[in-house]
Structures are given as C-alpha cells and as structure tokens.
Design a protein around this motif. Structure first.
Motif, short mmCIF file in Angstrom:
data_model
loop_
_atom_site.label_atom_id
_atom_site.label_comp_id
_atom_site.label_asym_id
_atom_site.label_seq_id
_atom_site.Cartn_x
_atom_site.Cartn_y
_atom_site.Cartn_z
N GLY D 20 66.28 -11.16 89.12
CA GLY D 20 66.66 -9.75 89.21
C GLY D 20 67.43 -9.26 88.01
N ARG D 103 62.30 -8.39 90.15
CA ARG D 103 62.93 -7.26 90.83
C ARG D 103 63.79 -6.49 89.83
N TYR D 251 71.94 -3.87 95.62
CA TYR D 251 71.16 -4.73 94.73
C TYR D 251 70.83 -6.06 95.42
N LEU D 255 67.24 -7.82 96.32
CA LEU D 255 66.81 -9.18 95.95
C LEU D 255 66.40 -9.98 97.18
#
Lengths: 260, 260, 260, 260, 260, 260
Positions: D20, D103, D251, D255
């Motif tokens: 990510g 991501r 966030y 993920l």
C-alpha cells in the motif's frame, strides 16, 4: 510542378494562379511475389506527376504510408493506424490551408486509405462546422479519388487482364511500377490465382479486410485473385496515358465547383 | 536495398541475415531562396541510400514529413505536429518489430525531428517498461543520428563554406540536393547573410525555434545565417562520399551493441 | 518568490513588473544506492529557488514527474509517458499565457525530459503557427535549460569528481540534494563504477536509454558510471552558489531577446 | 516514509512489508486574498506526511497540479485539463503497479480532482476488465478520499469557524498551510463573505463550477463564502492532529479489504 | 418534446422560447437476474420524457452507453471507457452550443457516469477558461443530476423496499423499466441479498467499483445488496409520478440561475 | 431479441447458440422539413429489430449518434466527430469480444458513418495485427452494411419515388420512420426538389459533404434532391418487409464465412 522540388518563392507564385493542389497517397505493403512494397505509393505518385507535369498543377509530397494492417503478416509491410493517418492528413491539409490552398485533391493508390481519409476530412470540416460564426466559414474542400475509379483505366485494366486483374497485387498496378522503375522489375513464377466471387468484391472492396493472420491464411502469397506475372512496363505506360486526361478533367471540375 | 522497391519475399530473405534497418527521416519545408522544399528529406534519403547500396543494408521508406511549424509562414511548408510525428514513428517501428527487426537506425535530415523522435522512442520503450514481466523484454533499440553529427562531414562543411554554412538552408544541404536532383537546381541571387552568434546556435540548435510569425520576422527570406548560393553538385557529391563510411561504421557499431 | 507560496494578488502585482517565470522540472526515479528518488526534482527546484530568491524572479511549481521509463525496473521510480509530460507542459504553459506570462524558462534536472519538453514547445507554437492571422501572433517563448549545460557548474563537477561524476546518480546531483535535505543523507557502501566510453555519452546522453529491462541489465545498481558515495552537502552548496549567477544571466538574456 | 526522499533499495524493502501507498493530490490555484496558490497541495501533503510519519506508511510524491480551470481568471492559477490529470494518474499508478503496489490511496485536497481521478480509476480498471482472461485479473485497487470527508475534521471545522468556513479558500485549509509554512502567512483585510445557500453546496460541491469568467464574476476576490482571515497556525495543527487517526484507520481498512 | 422525433424547424422554433434542454444519460449493463441490460438508460429516458412531456421541455436523444467496465464479466454489458464517454459528451454539448443552447441538464441513471460527465464538463469549460478574452466568455452551463438525488424518490424507494433496495439492480429501477416496458418483465427467483455495510455505500457509491473480475467475485449474480424480485410496474409508475415535479423544479431553477 | 431488453443470463444463453450480433447505427441530424432528427437511427433500428425478431438474432443497442457535422447549421443536429465515433465503436466491439461475440454486423442508416466505422474496424484489427503471435489471432470480424445497399430495397425505392428519392431526407427513409412512429408524422408543404447530377451522387455519396455552412448554402431546407412529402407509412412497411429477407441472408452468409 512538384512541391518537393520547388522553392518557397515558386510556391508563392503558384498560389497567385491557383488555390488547388494534387496530393498522392499510397501505402507501403506487400504486393505479392513480384510486386514492390511501394506499389501503391508509386502508382499514386506517377499518376499525379504525369497529370501535374502535363497540366501545370502543383503536386504535393506523396503520403507514402497508408493503412495496411491486414498485410502485417508479410515481411516489409509498414502500416499506420487509421487514427495516425487521419492525424497526418489533418496536419498536411492544415498546412496547405495556412498558405491559402482551398481545394485539395488526393490521388489515391490504396483501398485501405479511403475510410480514414474520408473520416479525416469529416473532422477537418467539423472544426469549422462546430463554430457558430457563418462569416468565418472555411473555404476548404477535399476530395479523394482512387485511380481505379476512372472509367478509362478500368476498361483498359479489363481489356488487358480480364479476371486476372484481381483485387490486390494486380498486374495493372505492378505494370505502372514497372514503367516507373524499370530497374526494379522482378520476375517470379507463380500459380494462376483462384477466382474471386462477386461477393468478395462487395464485402472486401476498399480493403475492408480483417486482421493480418486472417488475411495471410486466405491469401498465402499476398495476391488477391490476381496474376501480376502478366504485368509489363508497356501496359503501365498505357495506363498512365489513359489516366492523365481523366484525372485532369476531374481535378478541373473540382476546382470549378461553385462557392457558397 | 530499398524496402520500397523490394518484394516481401526479398525482405523475408533479408531478415534471415540481419535484424537492422536504416530509416531516413526528413522534412518538407522552405529552404530559402534557392533550396528545395524537400531538402531535408532528400539529404536523409540520399545518405541512407548511398550507405545502404554500398553496404547491403536495407533502407526503409523515407519519413518525408517532419516537424517544421516554425516555417509555416513560408508558402509550401508542410508540417506535422510533434505528436503526429510521434504516432507515425510508433506505427512504423511497431510494423518493423512485427517482422522481426530489432535495431532501427533513423538517419535524420532535420533538426526539428530530434525532440519528437526521441520522445517517440521513449514511449515505444515505455510500452515494454511498464510490463512487469522481465522474460518478455523487448529487443527493440532505436537510434536517431543527424547527418551533421558526423565529424568528417562537419569538417568538410566548414572547409567548404566556413561561416556561410549557417544553420538552415545551408549550402551543404542544398549541395546534396543538387547532386541528387541536377534538373532541379535553382539559381537565385541573394544577399550575404548576417552572422549568427554562438548563443543562437546554443539556444536554437535542433530547430528550437518559436512560432512561424516570430521565425519569419527574424529570417525574412528563410535562410538562417547561410549563403546557399554557394552550393554546387560537386560539393554535394563530396559530402555524400565522406558520409558513407562514417554512417556505416556508426550503424554497424549500433548492430554490434551487446544484448542484455 | 515562489508561486506556490504566493497569493493571487501577489502574482498579479508581479506581472506588472515582469512577463517571465522560471519553472523547475525534474523526475522521480531511482538514483543509485544512496541517491534519493526525487534527486532530479530537488536539484531543479533548489537551483531555481536559489536564483529566484536572489534576483526576485517568480518560480513556478516544480514539475516533479518526468519521463523515466528506463528506470522502471528499480522500485520507486514513477514515470510519465512522454506524451503525458507533453500534455502537462502544454496545460501549464497555457495557464501561464492566460495570465499574461510570455517567457517561460524551464530549469531542468533530468535528461529524459529534454526531448518531450522540446516536442511540447513545438506543439504549443504550432497552435499559433497554423493560424494564418499574423496580427494574432503569439508572444510565447519557452526555453529549457538543463543545469549541467552551464560551464561553471560543469567545470566544478569535473574538478570535484573527475570521471567519478558519471552520467546518472552523479555525486554532484546527490550533493545538491544533501545540501537541501541534510536529514535525508544516506550512507551506503558501493563499488567503484566502471568507466563509460565517450561513445556512451554520445549515444545515451539526454537519457536516450532503451527500456527498463535493458537498462537494469547494464546498470544493476542504478548508477551510470558514477560514484555518488563521494557526495557531500558542502559540494552541493558550492554547486548551487556557482550556478545562480549563470542561471540568472541566462534567464535575463532570454527576457531581453527582442520582439518580432 | 517519503518515496521522494527514499532510495530504491529502501522502497524495495518497504514492498516486502506492504503493498500500500498514500499519494497526496492537490492543486495550484488562487485561494482568496490571503491563501497560498499551493493551499490544496500543501494540505494533502501535510496530512499524508503526518499520517505516514506516525504510522510507517509510504507517501508518494504529491500530484501538485489538479483541475482548476474555473480559477484561471485569477493570476497564478495553473491547471491541468481533466484528461491530462487522468493521464498523469494513469502513468503514476501503472508505475506503482510495475513495482508491486496493489492499493493506492489518494489523499485529496481539491474538489476539482474528484471527478477526473475517479474517471482515471475507471479506465485503469477497464484495461483489466476488457481482457477476458480471469486468471490474469489485476490486483489493483485505488481509492480517493478528500480530507473533508472525515467526520472529526468536519466537526472541528464547524466548531472553529461555523458558516465562515465556506467552500473555497476556507479558514481551515489556510490554517493548515499556516501550520506548515509559518513564514508564508499573509495578513490581508477582507470583508465578511456572503452566505452560501444549501443549494450552492449541492450544485457546486466537488468544484462543479462553470468556466473562469463565470466564476470570477460571482466570486470576485476568489473566496467562496469563507473568511480565511480567521485562519491560525494553531487551528491548522489541531486539524492535522485530528485527521491522522481517521486517515490511518481508513487507510488500514482499505488495505484489509478481502481479495477476490 | 423529443428532439429525436422533431424536425429541424421545430427545434428552431423551440430555441426561440428556451435555451435549455434535458439530456438523459444511462448505461447498458447487467442488472441482476431479472433486470434489463438497458435499465439505467430506460430510467433516465422515462423520467426525462415524463418531465419534458408534462412541461414542454425539449428532451435530447438518450446517451445509452455509459461507463460500466466493472460489469464486463457479465454477458451483455456494453461499456465505454471514461475518456470515450467524455468525448461523446463534449461533441454532444458542442453540437447543442452551435444551435444556441446554453443550459444542458443531464438526467442521469447510472452512478458510473458521474465522474466522467463532470470531468467532461470541466474540459468543456476549460476550452473557454484558457482563452484570455473575457468578452468572449461562454454562456454554457451543464449540470448532471442522478434521479436518486431527489428527496421524494428516495423516500419512496425506502418506503417501498427498505434495505432490499440495495445499490445496483434495485427494485426501484427495475420497477421503472417494468412500467415502461411491460412486455419485457422477467420473473426470476432469487435469494435474499446480503446486507451492505454503510462503509460500502460510502466507498463504492457512484459505482466506484474495481475491475470486472473483482466485481463479479463479490456479487456473483450481479445484484448489489438488492432484491429486484420485489419490483412492480405500479411502483415504477409511482416513482415516475413523484419524480416529475422535483425534476422540473430543479431544471427550472437551473434555467433561472443568474448570468454573469 | 433485443440486448437492451434482455437480462444477462439471457445473453449468456444466447451466446451458447451463436457468436453473432446485429448492431444498428444511425445519426441524429436534420432530415428536411418533415423528416425526424432521428430518422437514420430509427431506420437502422427498425430494420435490425424486424430482422432479429423474425430470425432470432440478437440486436445490440443502437448507436444513435453518428457523424453529421455537415448538418450542424440546421438546429437539432447532434454530431460526433469521426474520431469519437471510432472510439465508441471500438469500446462497443471490445465489450462484445469480452463476452465471446466474434461476428459483429453493423446495420447502418447513415452515409456519414461509413468511413469512420470502417476506419474503426481497421484499428480494432490492427490491435491484433501488430502482435506477432499467430496463435493469439483474434477471431473478430466486423461488417457494416447500409440498408440501401440491398438490391430489393433499392428497386423498391426507385419504383416508389423515382428521382424524387434523392440522397438525403428521402421519402423512403421518412416512410420507414412513419411506419415506426405513426404519432410523429409531420405534414409540411415543400417545393419540388432540384435534380441531382450523376456527378453529385459520385462525389458526395457516403455523405462526403463539406462543412456545415457550405452544406446549408447548397441545400437550404435540408433535403438533398428529395421529395419526402411523398412518404407514407405503408411504403415504410413495404420497405421493411422487403429488407428483412435480404438482411438475414446477408447476415447468415457473414456468420457462415469460413475460419482461418
């Protein structure tokens, strides 16, 4: 008069006498066992130059690369995507318009260029059409004529070769290249071609072929129903001779169209 | 060996001996009072053909239209936009890659093509670089070389014309066209050119000129610091002769580069 | 004066005093074992800001992403395609022209941007050049200068590092980033680099590299002939100091060019 | 951890721990009498860096130019066309995918970016969706979150400024820039803003404004219903503090989404 | 009044009374076990026609293809890329502007169109915004409204179906198609849908879905949290009835916005 | 069977029986004093649906917007640029290919679409042709047939209207719309049209018209050599009846073409 071999003051002088120009457009693609890769570009250029020379018409630089994706399975073919050819035509015509040219006559040697060229003209006109201001109307007119659209040449093609003319890598086009480049005549033995059905002409005329693998599967040596081993430089010269009066008449009628 | 004047079986045979090709790239733009519109295309093509003929290298069809927007205020100039030339180069190279060519050597005749050609190469490579699969790495390598990059030719240009060589419409390039097209030599009187400063070479080399109106304002007859009235066909022949060994050595070094 | 840290009334006031602006342009790509991904962007920005601060020139927001496809096999590299960077430059410059800026000076930190930037300028000018109306000529002039084109900096690079300077991930550029971001100095041991041939500089200068897999094969740790372990913040400061007078003189000469 | 200030081996190591990344995206446009041109880029970058620093998430280089055409009548605004921003996002994401990122979380500071960013994501996904091969499905997922979507920040904005927050050049965003760049705080007197109707928020939210002349006519000093003279660095710090836990939670949920 | 079923003199007459038009925009994509591929296009068109018929507003031809890449793993889905839809909207709007239309109200039936439509509007406005000439400001204003933004319809959706309404292939949209095409009502048994989390609505609203393989993995029969087996033509009629007054009020407020 | 009114499981089932589909393509443009703006779209759709219904062929959603820039001086015309229509066709066909369709038969109602559609096919094929891997050859084949290419319909057009049929806004196409939309029949008096020369048909067939101002100047009420006041619904029904067997035979021959 060739634009390529002129100076800018000579072009400036020409523009005081005419707003018209002939632009040859061809292709770089396989043309069977004995045809040159440049066949379509040579034919368009030779016909345009013969006409321009005889009648004092300016001939622009030849657009040598056309849309020939269906021939990519034959080594040597160099193609543009249709959208790329459209961009080339757009920039070329806009350059001419910048100098004051108003009538651009494309002398075409390759069926695969017909669709993208006409689509390019549409978008050139659209630039003007989307503008609401009638006073600022564009004087630009484009026309694309393929040399096999002329009656005289077509009759001669038939007289010379009958059904052996075929649709691609024809003895007529090869003959024109032999007249123009006698040092590049290739002698190759080849079998008689299979005959094309009328349906094939209807469905695939204008080179409306599928992709390259389809195409080579059907036409493994690159010819489409033709016997180009019959080509002679003499036939090429006769074709050029018969074409010039038809092309110039057509071009002059185009110039003489009235103005809105 | 000219691709344009070859058949596809001939190209197929060539590919069994080499993966390399030379592609001339020029421009169609004003070249001063006595220079031909096609000067840059002719120079690139003549040098490439002289090299290819002497050393058996295949020469692809010339890209005759380049990026010459700054010359549009002179009648006859036909330019592509930089993004259009990039599309032409992309399609041309992808066609060659389809046939198995791996090293494409562009012999360039026009400064305005350097930036868009190198940008086009970047995007061709990027197509491979964005793919994560190392096994599928592309073997393609492109190089663009302008003929004035060669030491021998540059020394000769200086010996022949000194400061009268200038930057555009130079006597050397006009001389090459005179050697190639003796029937198209134009005799025009012209004043001695103004001298260019070293800063001008630095800032505007590679044809980094502004737009067309700026350009004509500064160079009203199209020359940039040159006296092309000094051109002779003999000088053109000498330039071609001196270029061939340098071009072939450069091309062969390009082919011989090792492979990752 | 930084555009990014100004208000619009401040920019309006600036425009009453000058039509010029400096725009830093860099890249986000690997710079060897100890170089920062942002090295090229930092160098361009630091040089531009040092110049702008010292001489009251407006510095536009840095174009941080450049064309670095050849470095995509190294984690962290973020690249634009050349055609994307051209679109970014076009929109950026057209925004500036909208406000009345006429001279846009790009201070460049990455060889891979040279071709697409110059191609973008061509198409910006072409928008004006294709229009026939001379009265409406565009006042726009763009220039791109890479900081290693300046004599003084180049001499210092050589004096400091000799052949260890190399072509990419050079100790000089790393030094400038160390001067600017002392908290981000990385200490990494690395072997002495192999020497580059003069031919390598000639053929691959301006980052005319092939695709990413080719590139990493040849330069497995990302350096091109350089020893960036020699970099020091002090060297970076000296480079910045020596660059400012050269950049401002160059910029002012650009502003002072006469007007058609 | 900032990608820009990392080396490639550091990014390589990071990728062994996470797929990510957070990418700040802002704009360069007028922000009223005392707001900085870079306000949106600074806000996005500061929030992303505060989050990344606190939680060990990699932060990519900020996309500083966004779509702000409606502000072009204010000097200093630099905008991309929507289609250009889409190309930038496409190339940026494809670069990340090349390295193994799966991501990509865009932390957005400008309403005008929402539409083009989401359109860009659609076309990135479409590249995979058009391919029939399910085995080759792309792992890529993108998300764009504007910082004013977070509840905590929104409550604080209201508590701090009530209706004076407005829609553009808000005291909150100016406050964040003041916290980040205390040397660039501008003190300007300005009138109280007119109140915006709920309908204005509904119809023009996401910066769905008309063209630049419309926009300046309605908002002659650049503010939209805001009083940015109320901004303080302290408020900026409070906003950053309240945002970090919300951003990191969001966030991490991104993920943690399951995988098809 | 339907543009499609009008003559040009009728449109000319309409333009003397109004500069406004409603343009329905939908999609051609799977809508679950019993929903029609055209569901979104039908809903948009029916609502627009009901409004136009009741209130004398001209309704343009429906844009039937939208951006639905995430549904490509379900047979029958036909999608445009976002950049293609943007081009369609641009040309459509420019055609309308050519005729004198100034306010274009898009009645939207598909979440996936919201981002590209708004991005297209930005670039249409940008064409005007980049021009410095304020006198030539464009009168164009565009608005896109999705029918589920209207309070009344949303309340009714909830009253009719509660949580079974879901996000895609909803009973409400299917009901509207049943009212419009009673001969095409499909009866299919299906399981009760899983409930969507509030987070799903937040993150994937506006059809911000990933690629097609992701999407079908999560929603194997195409529904997103809905039970379209509950749809009835009667419910469709009620939805249309409740929508018309809200749409016309919104449209008229759009027309009545003041002019800079 | 209409794709638009089918569910995805129904399309899935269809694909087990056939890889073919008919796609109507028309235009939205003026059709003279009494012709509907949608005339070309209606004709294409009615013929396709009549054929599909009678013979169980799937009919895709109609492409209603075509290339009609030459009619933009008549209110109500909505045109795409040629390059936009090419993008629409590309995305549409690629969607179909994703589902397993291999033969796409476009039933065309507008001459202006012929060039861009065939150019779009070329670029779709080119995507396959540029790939060197023969094993991965694309099975896609596209064909565009305009309904006036069928012998039976053409004979009937001539029998019904003789020279009054003309080239645009013909009584035959208006008749088909009258059969389909009896509530939208318009009665308008109009003068007898001027006769078109054979040269006009040759030069402007396929709607190879110039820009909009040229076009309206020559054809001030929008008709091109036609008398559409002669149209009757009965004639429309006869045309539809005579077309269906020809279309289905043509379509089936297309499906039956052998496979490389």
């Amino acid at each position: 008069m060739r634009l390529a071999l002129s100076t800018w003051p000579e072009v400036e002088a020409y523009l005081e006498t005419s707003k018209g120009i002939i632009v040859p457009i061809g292709s770089m693609e396989q043309h069977g066992p004995n045809g040159l890769i440049a066949t379509d570009a040579i034919c368009a250029e030779e016909i345009a130059l013969a006409t321009g020379t005889a009648h004092g018409v300016l001939v622009g630089p030849t657009i040598t690369l056309g849309v020939a994706q269906f021939n990519l399975d034959f080594p040597g073919t160099v193609t543009l995507r249709a959208e790329t050819l459209m961009a080339v035509i757009r920039d070329y015509v806009r350059s001419l318009v910048r100098h004051g040219f108003e009538r651009v006559f494309f002398l075409n040697g390759h069926g695969g260029n017909i669709a993208p060229a006409n689509a390019a003209f549409q978008d050139l006109y659209a630039d003007a059409s989307f503008r609401a201001d009638r006073a600022g109307a564009s004087p630009l007119r484009c026309r694309l004529r393929s040399w096999w659209e002329y009656e005289g040449a077509n009759t001669l093609r038939h007289d010379l070769y009958g059904e052996d003319e075929g649709l691609h890598a024809t003895p007529s086009e090869v003959a024109i290249t032999q007249a123009a480049y006698p040092d590049a005549i290739k002698r190759v033995e080849m079998a008689k071609p299979a005959r094309l059905s009328p349906g094939y002409y209807r469905d695939f005329g204008g080179d409306r072929h599928y992709d390259a693998v389809h195409h080579r599967h059907w036409f493994p040596d690159g010819r489409i129903g033709s016997d180009p081993s019959l080509a002679t430089p003499e036939a090429g010269r006769r074709l050029l001779e018969i074409l010039v009066p038809d092309v110039i008449a057509d071009y002059e009628a185009f110039l003489a169209e009235d103005t809105p």
